[in-house]
Design a protein around this motif. Structure first.
Motif, short mmCIF file in Angstrom:
data_model
loop_
_atom_site.label_atom_id
_atom_site.label_comp_id
_atom_site.label_asym_id
_atom_site.label_seq_id
_atom_site.Cartn_x
_atom_site.Cartn_y
_atom_site.Cartn_z
N GLY A 1 8.10 15.77 -37.85
CA GLY A 1 8.65 15.80 -36.53
C GLY A 1 9.85 15.15 -36.57
N ALA A 2 10.36 14.49 -37.39
CA ALA A 2 11.71 13.86 -37.64
C ALA A 2 12.74 15.09 -37.90
CB ALA A 2 11.79 12.71 -38.37
N ILE A 3 11.95 16.01 -38.87
CA ILE A 3 12.81 17.05 -39.01
C ILE A 3 13.16 17.86 -37.81
CG2 ILE A 3 13.18 19.29 -40.58
CD1 ILE A 3 11.54 17.76 -42.59
N ALA A 4 12.31 18.20 -37.09
CA ALA A 4 12.48 19.04 -35.85
C ALA A 4 13.56 18.27 -34.98
CB ALA A 4 11.21 19.35 -35.27
N ALA A 5 13.27 16.93 -34.79
CA ALA A 5 14.19 16.27 -34.04
C ALA A 5 15.68 16.19 -34.51
CB ALA A 5 13.65 14.86 -33.89
N LEU A 6 15.91 16.22 -35.74
CA LEU A 6 17.36 16.30 -36.36
C LEU A 6 17.92 17.45 -36.01
CD1 LEU A 6 16.82 14.71 -40.16
CD2 LEU A 6 17.89 13.69 -37.96
N HIS A 7 17.17 18.66 -35.98
CA HIS A 7 17.84 20.01 -35.72
C HIS A 7 18.03 20.05 -34.14
CE1 HIS A 7 18.49 24.35 -36.07
NE2 HIS A 7 17.83 24.44 -35.21
N LEU A 8 16.85 19.47 -33.47
CA LEU A 8 17.37 19.40 -31.96
C LEU A 8 18.86 18.62 -31.78
CD1 LEU A 8 16.31 19.68 -28.85
CD2 LEU A 8 15.10 17.56 -29.38
N LEU A 9 18.95 17.57 -32.26
CA LEU A 9 20.03 16.69 -32.17
C LEU A 9 21.31 17.61 -32.51
CD1 LEU A 9 21.83 14.15 -31.36
CD2 LEU A 9 21.44 13.64 -34.04
N THR A 10 21.22 18.14 -33.42
CA THR A 10 22.56 18.95 -33.94
C THR A 10 22.71 20.30 -33.12
OG1 THR A 10 21.18 20.16 -35.63
CG2 THR A 10 22.48 18.31 -36.39
N ALA A 11 21.53 20.76 -32.64
CA ALA A 11 21.50 22.22 -31.87
C ALA A 11 21.93 21.79 -30.47
CB ALA A 11 20.47 22.90 -31.96
N HIS A 12 21.43 20.64 -29.90
CA HIS A 12 21.25 20.46 -28.25
C HIS A 12 21.71 19.02 -28.11
CE1 HIS A 12 19.96 24.38 -27.52
NE2 HIS A 12 18.99 24.15 -28.44
N PRO A 13 23.01 18.54 -28.48
CA PRO A 13 23.07 16.95 -28.65
C PRO A 13 23.38 16.42 -27.16
CG PRO A 13 25.18 18.39 -29.51
CD PRO A 13 24.14 19.18 -29.44
N GLY A 14 23.71 17.16 -26.37
CA GLY A 14 23.77 16.81 -24.91
C GLY A 14 22.53 16.37 -24.34
N ARG A 15 21.42 16.76 -24.78
CA ARG A 15 20.15 16.51 -24.36
C ARG A 15 19.67 15.42 -24.82
NH1 ARG A 15 18.95 17.21 -20.54
NH2 ARG A 15 16.67 17.83 -20.74
N ILE A 16 20.02 14.61 -25.90
CA ILE A 16 19.55 13.30 -26.48
C ILE A 16 20.64 12.30 -26.45
CG2 ILE A 16 18.85 12.35 -28.79
CD1 ILE A 16 17.81 15.01 -29.85
N GLU A 17 19.95 11.19 -26.01
CA GLU A 17 20.88 10.00 -25.82
C GLU A 17 20.82 9.19 -27.24
OE1 GLU A 17 20.75 5.91 -23.25
OE2 GLU A 17 20.37 7.77 -22.17
N ARG A 18 19.46 8.95 -27.69
CA ARG A 18 19.32 8.49 -28.90
C ARG A 18 18.19 9.13 -29.70
NH1 ARG A 18 21.77 3.92 -30.71
NH2 ARG A 18 20.87 2.65 -32.20
N LEU A 19 18.34 9.31 -30.95
CA LEU A 19 17.44 9.69 -31.72
C LEU A 19 16.91 8.70 -32.94
CD1 LEU A 19 15.26 11.68 -32.95
CD2 LEU A 19 17.30 12.90 -34.05
N VAL A 20 15.64 8.39 -33.04
CA VAL A 20 15.05 7.58 -34.01
C VAL A 20 14.31 8.58 -34.97
CG1 VAL A 20 13.75 5.63 -34.82
CG2 VAL A 20 14.83 5.43 -32.70
#
Length: 296
Positions: free
Chosen positions: A103-122
């Motif tokens: 799930g963290a791998i999917a989250a890393l991709h989400l951050l790089t692809a759509h950074p405007g949607r994420i305020e903070r990722l752990v």
């Protein structure tokens, strides 16, 4: 606190089931392994005192069904599922996100692809082994896992996989075959051997965990662990990324990519209680560490 509100969301090729608790800024929790939304049951209510907590079963797991059960899986599509949930439940504000393991791998991709949607990722122990200098050895491990799965079946393949995750490549005494992320099944097995009976809810979760295992081994493991993150993009977004590992995981394969990335990006590596499955083994302490990491 009342139980979560459950909803469904149609996405490309699947129907996602999600749960919502609490109120406040949105916090999306993305599970790894085979646990799905239920893997967060021990911490979600506490977090819901501060956040609107959203959990969901990734496509193909538990309640989230695929239109085509044989469809190949990709990190990008799983990340897009998370994006659709954020757009549905937090359309106007960026959200906080926690991802564990795959799930963290999917989250890393989400951050790089759509950074405007994420305020903070752990991101807790994302096994992005392709960033490591010895990546070819881990490709060979994945090939052995898949060959064993095809030739001998599920549990022998899990034994090969679990042994390959051990510290320093030591395969002399494999971990419990389902230890990487399927915490319920070993507990069920131990209690059965001891003559105990699991409570109905725990027994149901253990059965669901086992039902998800073939899909996890056959579709998620080879796809996700061959994923190559955009390290340059992550470096540009490092101010909103927290990389975390289990304090008992040092030297194990899921630990090493996060440690490598933290050094590469010049950010602190946070250590959470327990090992790779600290969320299950130390839920109260894990939840408190997550709460602090989400704040700053």
């Amino acid at each position: 606190m009342t139980g979560p509100t459950t909803g469904t969301l149609r996405v490309n090729g699947a129907t996602l089931h999600y749960d919502v608790r609490g109120r406040g800024p949105l916090l999306l929790l993305i599970s790894g392994g085979t646990g799905g939304a239920a893997s967060f049951d021990a911490i979600a209510d506490d977090l819901a005192a501060e956040y609107t907590v959203v959990t969901y079963d990734p496509r193909g797991m538990s309640r989230s069904t695929l239109d085509d059960p044989e469809a190949e899986q990709s990190v990008a599509e799983h990340a897009d599922d998370a994006l659709r949930i954020l757009e549905l439940l937090s359309p106007d504000e960026p959200a906080r996100v926690f991802g564990s393991s795959s799930g963290a791998i999917a989250a890393l991709h989400l951050l790089t692809a759509h950074p405007g949607r994420i305020e903070r990722l752990v991101a807790h122990e994302p096994p992005v082994v392709e960033v490591l200098p010895d990546a070819p050895a881990h490709r060979a491990l994945l090939a052995r896992v898949q060959a064993t799965f095809r030739a001998e079946g599920l549990m022998p393949a899990m034994a090969v996989f679990a042994a390959g995750l051990k510290k320093d490549g030591d395969t002399s005494e494999p971990m419990a075959a389902s230890e990487p992320e399927t915490e319920s099944q070993p507990k069920a097995g131990m209690e059965a051997k001891a003559g105990f009976t699991l409570p109905p809810q725990a027994a149901a979760r253990a059965r669901q965990t086992m039902a998800n295992l073939p899909y996890f081994v056959g579709r998620i493991v080879p796809s996700f662990m061959s994923y190559v993150p955009d390290v340059n993009r992550l470096e540009a977004l490092a101010d909103r990324l927290v990389l975390a590992c289990g304090q008992d995981s040092r030297g194990e394969l899921p630990y090493r990519p996060a440690a490598f990335l933290a050094e590469r990006l010049g950010i602190e590596l946070r250590h959470f209680p327990g090992g790779h499955t600290g969320l299950t083994t130390h839920p109260a302490e894990f939840g408190e560490f997550l709460r602090k990491a989400l704040r700053g």
